[in-house]
Design a protein around this motif. Structure first.
Motif, mmCIF file in Angstrom:
data_model
loop_
_atom_site.group_PDB
_atom_site.id
_atom_site.type_symbol
_atom_site.label_atom_id
_atom_site.label_comp_id
_atom_site.label_asym_id
_atom_site.label_seq_id
_atom_site.Cartn_x
_atom_site.Cartn_y
_atom_site.Cartn_z
ATOM 1 N N LYS A 200 0.818 -1.222 0.000
ATOM 2 C CA LYS A 200 0.000 0.000 0.000
ATOM 3 C C LYS A 200 0.847 1.265 0.000
ATOM 4 C CE LYS A 200 -3.632 -0.297 -0.253
ATOM 5 N NZ LYS A 200 -4.421 -0.550 -1.486
ATOM 6 N N ASP A 201 2.148 1.121 -0.113
ATOM 7 C CA ASP A 201 3.059 2.252 -0.281
ATOM 8 C C ASP A 201 3.007 3.277 0.858
ATOM 9 O OD1 ASP A 201 3.999 1.271 -2.734
ATOM 10 O OD2 ASP A 201 2.307 2.177 -3.802
ATOM 11 N N ILE A 202 2.745 2.811 2.067
ATOM 12 C CA ILE A 202 2.871 3.702 3.222
ATOM 13 C C ILE A 202 4.360 3.861 3.524
ATOM 14 C CG2 ILE A 202 2.314 4.021 5.669
ATOM 15 C CD1 ILE A 202 -0.103 4.176 3.807
ATOM 16 N N ASP A 203 4.796 5.094 3.700
ATOM 17 C CA ASP A 203 6.212 5.386 3.934
ATOM 18 C C ASP A 203 6.744 4.532 5.086
ATOM 19 O OD1 ASP A 203 8.704 6.416 4.321
ATOM 20 O OD2 ASP A 203 8.049 8.496 4.649
ATOM 21 N N PRO A 204 7.735 3.677 4.841
ATOM 22 C CA PRO A 204 8.271 2.815 5.909
ATOM 23 C C PRO A 204 8.914 3.595 7.046
ATOM 24 C CG PRO A 204 9.622 2.667 3.928
ATOM 25 C CD PRO A 204 8.387 3.410 3.549
ATOM 26 N N ASN A 205 9.309 4.838 6.795
ATOM 27 C CA ASN A 205 9.875 5.659 7.857
ATOM 28 C C ASN A 205 8.834 6.010 8.926
ATOM 29 O OD1 ASN A 205 12.579 5.945 6.822
ATOM 30 N ND2 ASN A 205 11.744 7.300 5.251
ATOM 31 N N ARG A 206 7.577 5.867 8.560
ATOM 32 C CA ARG A 206 6.508 6.152 9.514
ATOM 33 C C ARG A 206 6.149 4.928 10.348
ATOM 34 N NH1 ARG A 206 1.435 8.021 6.258
ATOM 35 N NH2 ARG A 206 0.651 8.201 8.393
ATOM 36 N N LEU A 207 6.626 3.754 9.954
ATOM 37 C CA LEU A 207 6.119 2.500 10.506
ATOM 38 C C LEU A 207 7.082 1.847 11.487
ATOM 39 C CD1 LEU A 207 4.744 0.946 7.192
ATOM 40 C CD2 LEU A 207 3.422 2.131 8.967
ATOM 41 N N SER A 208 6.516 1.220 12.520
ATOM 42 C CA SER A 208 7.273 0.363 13.435
ATOM 43 C C SER A 208 6.321 -0.695 13.977
ATOM 44 C CB SER A 208 7.884 1.174 14.593
ATOM 45 O OG SER A 208 6.870 1.806 15.349
ATOM 46 N N ALA A 209 6.900 -1.782 14.525
ATOM 47 C CA ALA A 209 6.079 -2.909 14.988
ATOM 48 C C ALA A 209 6.513 -3.328 16.382
ATOM 49 C CB ALA A 209 6.198 -4.084 14.020
ATOM 50 N N LYS A 210 5.543 -3.801 17.166
ATOM 51 C CA LYS A 210 5.796 -4.297 18.521
ATOM 52 C C LYS A 210 5.009 -5.581 18.754
ATOM 53 C CE LYS A 210 6.458 0.265 20.674
ATOM 54 N NZ LYS A 210 5.976 1.181 21.750
ATOM 55 N N GLY A 211 5.623 -6.524 19.451
ATOM 56 C CA GLY A 211 4.934 -7.754 19.826
ATOM 57 C C GLY A 211 4.828 -7.860 21.335
ATOM 58 N N TYR A 212 3.607 -7.878 21.864
ATOM 59 C CA TYR A 212 3.393 -7.906 23.307
ATOM 60 C C TYR A 212 3.050 -9.298 23.836
ATOM 61 C CZ TYR A 212 3.352 -2.792 23.427
ATOM 62 O OH TYR A 212 3.708 -1.456 23.333
ATOM 63 N N GLY A 213 2.869 -10.261 22.941
ATOM 64 C CA GLY A 213 2.504 -11.589 23.400
ATOM 65 C C GLY A 213 1.210 -11.570 24.185
ATOM 66 N N GLU A 214 1.216 -12.271 25.315
ATOM 67 C CA GLU A 214 0.011 -12.395 26.145
ATOM 68 C C GLU A 214 0.003 -11.404 27.304
ATOM 69 O OE1 GLU A 214 0.922 -15.989 29.103
ATOM 70 O OE2 GLU A 214 1.686 -16.342 27.070
ATOM 71 N N TYR A 215 0.997 -10.504 27.369
ATOM 72 C CA TYR A 215 1.247 -9.776 28.606
ATOM 73 C C TYR A 215 0.603 -8.398 28.706
ATOM 74 C CZ TYR A 215 4.442 -13.588 29.233
ATOM 75 O OH TYR A 215 4.955 -14.849 29.363
ATOM 76 N N ASN A 216 -0.190 -8.019 27.736
ATOM 77 C CA ASN A 216 -0.960 -6.781 27.835
ATOM 78 C C ASN A 216 -2.392 -7.030 27.365
ATOM 79 O OD1 ASN A 216 0.799 -4.120 28.446
ATOM 80 N ND2 ASN A 216 2.051 -5.647 27.380
#
Length: 245
Positions: A200-216
């Motif tokens: 979808k061509d969203i600027d990758p500089n705007r994007l980040s990812a987080k994985g919280y698992g089961e803890y939140n």
């Protein structure tokens, strides 16, 4: 004569003993009347005050000490006022962003697919696992891609940073792809991030990812319904204060 006198005394004693219950009965009736008057007078009182009055009456009936209903209860803030107070603390720019997102969701009939929330950090678009992924998998499904296509069009209308957050329930997972809920939640967040960037061509500089698992978790993991709520991906539209950034 002596016998008559004895009989007379016995009769008096009988009358005195038989009349004693009237006093107890009168006290009971007065107490009940007072109780129902209190119930009537409190018909429009808040639930908190009603509970306090009920506890006070129970203490009185049981003969135990404690505070009475005549004592002033601490003032309580109605739920609506509390909600308004919390909302008032949120930056107006976040509220405007929240309205833009909710309006978009309604216009595109996405209410059954996503839910929207806000706090002082930004706006959260919550997507349930069943919309995006098969169970135990991190590959975006065709239905999930259609949902992300719609959200990408919304994201493209502003320049805020985007954080993709992955969450799971507390059921352990171990398959050929993922050793734990940590890997599963992070893998799902990255899959959504890559789809937004690469498809979808969203600027990758705007994007980040987080994985919280089961803890939140968003709800206790005590029912099937709550577990389903906890298996989700949030797309966070981050608010950045221009004055402090």
């Amino acid at each position: 004569m002596a016998r008559r006198g004895n009989k007379s005394r016995k009769g008096n004693e009988s009358n005195e003993s038989s009349g004693g219950w009237i006093t107890t009965f009168s006290d009971l009736m007065s107490l009940l009347l007072t109780f129902f008057i209190l119930l009537y007078s409190m018909s429009n009182v808040s639930q908190v005050k009603f509970n306090e009055a009920s506890q006070s009456i129970q203490m009185a009936l049981s003969g135990k000490g404690g505070s009475t209903i005549l004592e002033e209860a601490a003032p309580t803030v109605p739920e609506t006022e509390a909600a308004e107070t919390t909302t008032d603390k949120i930056n107006p720019e976040i509220s405007a962003l929240y309205k833009k997102v909710t309006d978009y969701v309604e216009e595109h009939a996405m209410q059954s697919k996503v839910s929207v929330e806000k706090d002082q950090d930004g706006v959260y678009v919550d997507i349930q696992e069943s919309i995006l992924f098969a169970s135990g998998d991190a590959e975006v499904s065709p239905q999930g891609k259609r949902t992300l296509n719609q959200l990408a069009d919304l994201i493209a209308t502003f320049e805020n940073k985007i954080v993709v957050e992955g969450y799971t329930d507390n059921l352990p997972i171990k398959n050929q792809k993922f050793d734990s809920n940590w890997e599963l939640s992070a893998g799902r967040a990255v899959s959504v991030l890559r789809y937004l960037s690469e498809e979808k061509d969203i600027d990758p500089n705007r994007l980040s990812a987080k994985g919280y698992g089961e803890y939140n978790p968003s709800a206790p993991n005590d029912t099937i319904e709550n577990k389903a709520k906890n298996r989700r991906v949030n797309i966070v539209i981050v608010y950045e204060d221009k004055e402090t950034s």
